[in-house]
Design an enzyme around this catalytic site. Structure first.
Site, PDB file in Angstrom:
ATOM      1  N   MET A  32       4.001  63.839  12.997  1.00  0.00           N
ATOM      2  CA  MET A  32       3.463  62.919  13.998  1.00  0.00           C
ATOM      3  C   MET A  32       4.305  61.655  14.109  1.00  0.00           C
ATOM      4  O   MET A  32       4.641  61.033  13.106  1.00  0.00           O
ATOM      5  CB  MET A  32       2.021  62.553  13.621  1.00  0.00           C
ATOM      6  CG  MET A  32       1.309  61.655  14.612  1.00  0.00           C
ATOM      7  SD  MET A  32      -0.372  61.218  14.071  1.00  0.00           S
ATOM      8  CE  MET A  32      -0.016  59.940  12.848  1.00  0.00           C
ATOM      9  N   SER A 105       4.068  67.136   7.496  1.00  0.00           N
ATOM     10  CA  SER A 105       2.749  66.729   7.979  1.00  0.00           C
ATOM     11  C   SER A 105       2.207  67.769   8.955  1.00  0.00           C
ATOM     12  O   SER A 105       2.154  68.952   8.632  1.00  0.00           O
ATOM     13  CB  SER A 105       2.837  65.332   8.588  1.00  0.00           C
ATOM     14  OG  SER A 105       1.547  64.785   8.784  1.00  0.00           O
ATOM     15  N   GLN A 106       1.838  67.366  10.187  1.00  0.00           N
ATOM     16  CA  GLN A 106       1.231  68.330  11.107  1.00  0.00           C
ATOM     17  C   GLN A 106       2.171  69.466  11.477  1.00  0.00           C
ATOM     18  O   GLN A 106       1.734  70.560  11.846  1.00  0.00           O
ATOM     19  CB  GLN A 106       0.721  67.632  12.362  1.00  0.00           C
ATOM     20  CG  GLN A 106       1.786  67.023  13.255  1.00  0.00           C
ATOM     21  CD  GLN A 106       1.197  66.261  14.439  1.00  0.00           C
ATOM     22  OE1 GLN A 106       0.055  65.806  14.400  1.00  0.00           O
ATOM     23  NE2 GLN A 106       1.973  66.109  15.496  1.00  0.00           N
ATOM     24  N   ASP A 226      -1.819  59.675  -0.960  1.00  0.00           N
ATOM     25  CA  ASP A 226      -1.951  59.812   0.493  1.00  0.00           C
ATOM     26  C   ASP A 226      -3.275  59.212   0.979  1.00  0.00           C
ATOM     27  O   ASP A 226      -4.345  59.657   0.591  1.00  0.00           O
ATOM     28  CB  ASP A 226      -1.888  61.291   0.883  1.00  0.00           C
ATOM     29  CG  ASP A 226      -1.603  61.512   2.360  1.00  0.00           C
ATOM     30  OD1 ASP A 226      -1.910  60.611   3.158  1.00  0.00           O
ATOM     31  OD2 ASP A 226      -1.066  62.577   2.709  1.00  0.00           O
ATOM     32  N   HIS A 302       1.613  59.108   2.183  1.00  0.00           N
ATOM     33  CA  HIS A 302       1.933  60.222   3.078  1.00  0.00           C
ATOM     34  C   HIS A 302       3.382  60.139   3.568  1.00  0.00           C
ATOM     35  O   HIS A 302       3.818  59.131   4.125  1.00  0.00           O
ATOM     36  CB  HIS A 302       0.979  60.188   4.270  1.00  0.00           C
ATOM     37  CG  HIS A 302       1.106  61.363   5.173  1.00  0.00           C
ATOM     38  ND1 HIS A 302       0.769  62.647   4.778  1.00  0.00           N
ATOM     39  CD2 HIS A 302       1.535  61.473   6.456  1.00  0.00           C
ATOM     40  CE1 HIS A 302       0.972  63.475   5.772  1.00  0.00           C
ATOM     41  NE2 HIS A 302       1.444  62.805   6.802  1.00  0.00           N
TER      42      HIS A 302
END
Length: 324
Positions: A32, A105-106, A226, A302
């Site tokens: 992201m 991540s995503q 995170d 994160h």
């Protein structure tokens, strides 16, 4: 004598070139707010090429314009993006024999979606860093100066499961509210689909399980500090569940799967206690039982990845295409 030396040198170069071409390629899907060609992604690719000389690397993009590509990490339809990426990967000759993949991540759950739905060409090893495999129960936080992220976050918060949000806001399409699971499952959007978390068992897609179980290795990396991903254990297929909903039989199984601590007010249901694991809706249990899942951690917040990636990439990336 000189012609013999020239011939020998040519043979050495030919063999060396063949060996380089036989290295399994790598595909990366950024996270992201990032782009396929950001300085961080470029640097990461350069360091991998130093580690594995001759490796071919492709960084996935939704649009070749970096600004549009970045916007697509907030706004767009994830299902459509995966269709687009599947075609993108199929059109690259260097990937035709398969590849390893890294999702940030995503990008990690999006690559898993590719594996489950398409996987042609096939993924061998999949490494996901801080990914939201069981969704998020709160929206990812935005940097104070990231106006694009803040606007998307406010829009999603107003109507997470509205038809518009589920079609247009990327983060809404993997939002999993433990108090509104029926609404989550009935949304029919990206995450409930690839997790086979559906209201009608007959509508589960069995090919998802076959495809995920075909991976050689699934490496799940969690960031220990995170605070962006809630819960952070989603990186390990953990999800948040109210303590009142957990039976004593469930609690007795907590030592059988990785956890970061004992049950608490916001209890985390670990992977091996998830219904989707126990009933093997997506092939996760089959993959796990043959030793195909690795749990790893990185210190820090994160995506503060530092050098944490190096041992993982050294072990699970850069093998010969003929290696098992």
């Amino acid at each position: 004598m000189l012609p013999s030396i020239v011939l020998f040198t040519g043979l050495v170069n030919l063999v060396s070139g063949a060996a380089v071409k036989n290295i399994r390629p790598l595909v990366i899907w950024h996270g992201m707010g990032d782009t396929y060609a950001s300085p961080g992604i470029d640097r990461f690719q350069s360091e991998i090429k130093e580690m594995h000389p001759g490796i071919f690397i492709h960084s996935i993009f939704i649009d070749e314009d970096p600004n549009v590509d970045q916007r697509a990490t907030f706004y767009g339809n994830v299902n459509q993006q995966i269709v687009q990426v599947s075609q993108q990967l199929a059109d690259i000759p260097e990937l035709s024999r398969g590849f390893d993949a890294i999702g940030f991540s995503q990008g990690g759950q999006f690559l898993r979606g590719y594996v489950e739905r398409n996987n042609s060409p096939p993924v061998h090893n999949l490494i996901t860093f801080g990914s939201q495999h069981m969704g998020v129960s709160d929206l990812p936080a935005c940097n104070p100066w990231d106006l694009l992220c803040q606007v998307a976050r406010r829009a999603a918060a107003r109507g997470m499961y509205s038809e518009w949000a589920q079609e247009n806001l990327v983060q809404a399409q993997y939002f999993r509210d433990p108090h509104r699971l029926s609404q989550y499952m009935s949304s029919g959007s990206f995450l409930p689909d690839i997790n086979n978390e559906v209201l009608l068992p007959s509508s589960r897609n069995s090919s998802y399980a076959d495809n995920l179980a075909s991976l050689n290795k699934l490496v799940l990396v969690l960031f220990l500090q995170d605070k962006t991903v809630v819960p952070k254990e989603s990186a390990w297929f953990g999800s948040e569940q109210p303590l009142d909903d957990i039976t004593m039989d469930q609690l007795s199984g907590f030592d059988q799967t990785p956890m970061l601590g004992p049950p608490n007010a916001k209890d985390i249901i670990p992977m091996r206690l998830q219904t989707l694991y126990k009933e093997d809706w997506i092939g996760l249990r089959q993959l796990d039982e043959r030793g195909g899942i690795e749990f790893a951690t990185c210190q820090g917040e994160h995506m503060q990845i530092g050098d944490c990636w190096k041992d993982l990439v050294a072990e699970w990336v850069g093998e010969s295409l003929g290696a098992d």
